[in-house]
Design a protein around this motif. Sequence first.
Motif, PDB file in Angstrom:
ATOM      1  N   UNK A   1     -53.209  25.419  15.068  1.00  0.00           N
ATOM      2  CA  UNK A   1     -54.061  23.921  15.174  1.00  0.00           C
ATOM      3  C   UNK A   1     -55.177  23.987  14.214  1.00  0.00           C
ATOM      4  N   UNK A   2     -55.959  25.136  14.310  1.00  0.00           N
ATOM      5  CA  UNK A   2     -56.888  25.392  13.188  1.00  0.00           C
ATOM      6  C   UNK A   2     -56.387  25.335  11.640  1.00  0.00           C
ATOM      7  N   UNK A   3     -55.173  26.217  11.727  1.00  0.00           N
ATOM      8  CA  UNK A   3     -54.699  26.262  10.402  1.00  0.00           C
ATOM      9  C   UNK A   3     -54.383  25.185   9.878  1.00  0.00           C
ATOM     10  N   UNK A   4     -53.705  24.334  10.635  1.00  0.00           N
ATOM     11  CA  UNK A   4     -53.229  22.937  10.204  1.00  0.00           C
ATOM     12  C   UNK A   4     -54.236  21.993   9.804  1.00  0.00           C
ATOM     13  N   UNK A   5     -55.221  22.126  10.214  1.00  0.00           N
ATOM     14  CA  UNK A   5     -56.627  21.143   9.838  1.00  0.00           C
ATOM     15  C   UNK A   5     -57.201  21.679   8.676  1.00  0.00           C
ATOM     16  N   UNK A   6     -57.001  23.081   8.236  1.00  0.00           N
ATOM     17  CA  UNK A   6     -57.331  23.579   6.645  1.00  0.00           C
ATOM     18  C   UNK A   6     -56.339  23.280   5.769  1.00  0.00           C
ATOM     19  N   UNK A   7     -55.069  23.394   6.277  1.00  0.00           N
ATOM     20  CA  UNK A   7     -54.228  23.033   5.151  1.00  0.00           C
ATOM     21  C   UNK A   7     -54.142  21.412   5.029  1.00  0.00           C
TER      22      UNK A   7
END
Length: 223
Positions: A212-218
Motif C-alpha cells: 500500500x505504501x509503495x502504490x502511493x509512491x508510484x
Amino acid sequence: MSKANPIVHKTRTQVVVEVLREKILSGEIAAGMPLRQSALADEMNVSRIPVREALLQLEAEGLVKFEAHKGATATKLSAVQVTELFDLRALIETDLLAKAIPLMTEHDLAEAENILDLLDVAFQDKEQIERWSGLNSQFHICLYRAANRPHTLEVVNGLNTNCDRYVRLELFLASGIPKAQQDHRDLLQFCREGNVEKAAALLRDHILHAAEAIKVLVAQQES
C-alpha cells in the motif's frame, strides 16, 4: 600511486550510482526518460566510464533498462504490478512460514537474527541502500527454509527479485525502515515461540502494508 586509482574510480562510480538511484526513486528522473551517458558525465563532472558502470549496476537493481537503439532509460514503476506481486507474496510466504515454524532449529533462528543485525546496521547508512532489499530477502528466506519446499522457495526468490526495486522504494522514500525493523523483530520472536497464527498474520500485514505504501509512491510519480 597506481594502486590508489581503482579505489578513486570505485568511489566515483558509487557516487554516480547513489545520485542516479535517488533521482529515479524520487521521480526526478521520470520513467522512460533517456539516460545519456555523455550528458550525465558532464553534469556530474566525471568521465563516461563510472557513468556506464553505474547504469549497469542500476540495471541489475531493476531501476534502469538498456534497449536497442535507445540506450539506457529509467524503468517504469507499476501499481498494478505491485498489487499482483505483493498479493502473491502474501499468499505464498505466509503458507511457507506456517509450514516452516514447527521445523525451525536454534541454528535457523540464530542465522535469522544475525541477518537482522546486519540489516539494522545497513539501515543506518544510506550508502548501503543497495544491500537493504537483499538482506531483507535473506531474512525472509532464512525463516522459510525449514519448510523444505525448494520449488516454492524458488518461486519466492523470483518474486523477491521482481519486488526488489519496490522494496527499496518503500524503505528509501516512505519511511518504512522503523516499521520494517519492528515487524522483523516481532516476527522472529513469534517464530521462537512457535506461534504460527501470530507469525503468519504479522507477515501478511507486513507484506500488504508495504504494498500500500509503495502504490502511493508510484501514483505520486505517475502524476
